[in-house]
Scaffold this active site. Sequence first.
Site, mmCIF file in Angstrom:
data_model
loop_
_atom_site.group_PDB
_atom_site.id
_atom_site.type_symbol
_atom_site.label_atom_id
_atom_site.label_comp_id
_atom_site.label_asym_id
_atom_site.label_seq_id
_atom_site.Cartn_x
_atom_site.Cartn_y
_atom_site.Cartn_z
ATOM 1 N N GLU A 304 41.227 44.983 53.308
ATOM 2 C CA GLU A 304 41.677 44.022 52.296
ATOM 3 C C GLU A 304 40.947 42.691 52.447
ATOM 4 O OE1 GLU A 304 43.373 44.827 49.829
ATOM 5 O OE2 GLU A 304 44.611 46.548 50.369
ATOM 6 N N ARG A 308 38.427 41.394 49.473
ATOM 7 C CA ARG A 308 38.886 40.213 48.722
ATOM 8 C C ARG A 308 38.220 38.933 49.223
ATOM 9 N NH1 ARG A 308 45.144 41.589 47.060
ATOM 10 N NH2 ARG A 308 45.063 43.774 47.632
ATOM 11 N N ASP A 437 40.670 56.804 47.178
ATOM 12 C CA ASP A 437 39.999 56.393 45.943
ATOM 13 C C ASP A 437 38.617 55.759 46.102
ATOM 14 O OD1 ASP A 437 41.283 54.242 47.156
ATOM 15 O OD2 ASP A 437 42.249 53.484 45.343
ATOM 16 N N GLU A 573 42.615 48.889 37.283
ATOM 17 C CA GLU A 573 41.678 50.025 37.191
ATOM 18 C C GLU A 573 41.349 50.469 35.760
ATOM 19 O OE1 GLU A 573 44.223 49.863 39.322
ATOM 20 O OE2 GLU A 573 43.125 49.610 41.194
#
Length: 673
Positions: A304, A308, A437, A573
């Site tokens: 993360e 980010r 994913d 998404e």
Amino acid sequence: MYSGAAAAAGPPRRDFISVTLGREEAVGVGGYNNSKAWRRRSCWRKWKQLSRLQRSVILFLFAFLAVCGVISYTSMGEAWRSITNKSLDDQRTEQVIPGLKLANPAVLPAPQKADANHGDYPDLSLQKRPKLPHVRRGPSNLQIKAPWRDMRLKTQHDTVRAVEELVKADKVEKTEKSIISWRGAVIEPDQSTEPPSSKTMEPEKPSSVEDEDQKEPVPINERQLAVIEAFRHAWKGYKDFAWGHDELKPLSKSYSEWFGLGLTLIDALDTMWILGLKEEFEEARKWVANDLVFDKNVDVNLFESTIRILGGLLSTYHLSRDNLFLEKAKDIGNRLMPAFKTPSKIPYSDVNIGRGTAHPPRWTSDSTVAEVTSIQLEFRELSRLTGDEKFQRAVDEVMKHVHTLSGKNDGLVPMFINTNSGQFTHLGVYTLGARADSYYEYLLKQWIQGGKKENELLEDYMRAIEGVKKHLLQRSEPKKLTFVGELAHGHFSAKMDHLVCFLPGTLALGAHNGLAADHMKLAETLIETCHQMYAQVETGLSPEIVHFNLHAQKGHKDVEVKPADRHNLLRPETVESLFYMYRFTGDKKYQDWGWEILQNFNRYTRVPTGGYTSINNVQNPSNPEPRDKMESFFLGETLKYMFLLFSDDIDLINLDKYIFNTEAHPLPIWVPA
Ligand code: DMJ
């Protein structure tokens, strides 16, 4: 003609000038005709007749005049440039080219009367607005123009006037701000970047202003303005109640901390740049310069914070060319490196960035496959920029290792990997949703980032898509929507996470980069399904997870939602994929679908005092049950992709020059197409 007598008659220098330059040519002595040969001969004869001293003086004078000419040309140029720059600087300080200062922020007309069903959430639908003239995007420092380009400024005035009209109708915000739209710097082919080497990379130069100016500016349209308005509304909440903290809690008018690193602010930096929100950007930059400190005893999640924070800083550095962001990126990058000190070199999930220690979650020594394989774009880019290969080496090793692992099913990977053994664990479950994913996304994107040379990445990607086709695709009833389900120990489940909606965009990007045409076909079918995940739900917003009906049942739609899955976290998404689909096909239906989503976010998730909130129940328009949290990716991704989706400017983050990381932060492709 000059003569010895004349030379003797006075000071040589003066005689020389008066006689030589004047006479014969002026009066036409000497049988002048137009024959070039004659002229050459005659000049040469004259030259030969001069004394050596005279010749030297002439040559000296010519040289002197030439030097004077060059000097005065350069200093005039300097003066001209400084005048031009000064006036632009002035404009920057004032935030305006006179007339560009807006009485009100560029927000939409007042929301329509809230539907009785909509509870506290104001409806926001666009009223007819005046057609907008061209606005030139691009930061002012990339917009230094010659005076004849004043025409452009005039166009900006017009735009601003149009925006002012819109603003007058708005009741929501009254802060005095201006829309000055700039553009993210575009990497021109001659500035192509190179893969990492042991040498430190010089920061790239700003894109060529002249080249940029050759292009017709593309107008910012009404839908893009609506995105700007939404961003400002979200930012207002963050600024008022959560400034410098990780996430806004818009209903309780407070904040939540995850890492304590101003996550929303960093995630939103490049979005502000792309949307042209200069004032907000400058303010956030100040916070990064003065208050962002990574030397903190805090555990952060490697994935993360990479996507980010590191990703956000790197892309902001590329767009703004401001070294501050690169320095901060280096700092966080170095502090994350202890995560790779594991027996298998598969990184731990958590790092203490102050202490320099790393560890797996308390209950396991496993890491998530998507997490360890979706940090590569960022670390590779950090190596390229710093010349320090250790970042790339660490993440490449992970990919090489995963490439060789057994336990895949036709290219599909399990969700966990052990940091001690380096082996997949929890075998037999395959999904393109949570925990797997972005493994698939980053296979393709690393291949593109590196100039399409790393064949193992491409092989793994192509194999995986074949695996998806073979094991995970099914069609729903009654609409026969193709969707991506999951496989658990040989059993197919018709469950699809909203997260999987990244896939149509990724497939389309692959097809655009020369991969199989049937990938594009699949992308088209899957984006229709993702659209239906919104359209078939009462609020027009997708739940976190849907189950598709495999058998036609009277009164049943394709999409079923379980009570535990009916939340919406403002995720990006679908909008992300709509953006790719529109860029590559030009089919306006994708823009329309995205527009519906924005309107529904405004209807059901917008908090009047500032900010947007995730909701618990997408099936209940009269009470969507706000969760009181605005995720950082709403500003980092969702609104950015919306803005890009509505744009008709393919150079606004050109997809042949930039690759988006999985948090929507654009990074340069090393060898642009
Ligand atoms: C983001 O942090 C990234 O897009 C990630 O890849 C998946 N989850 C969120 C958005 O949904």
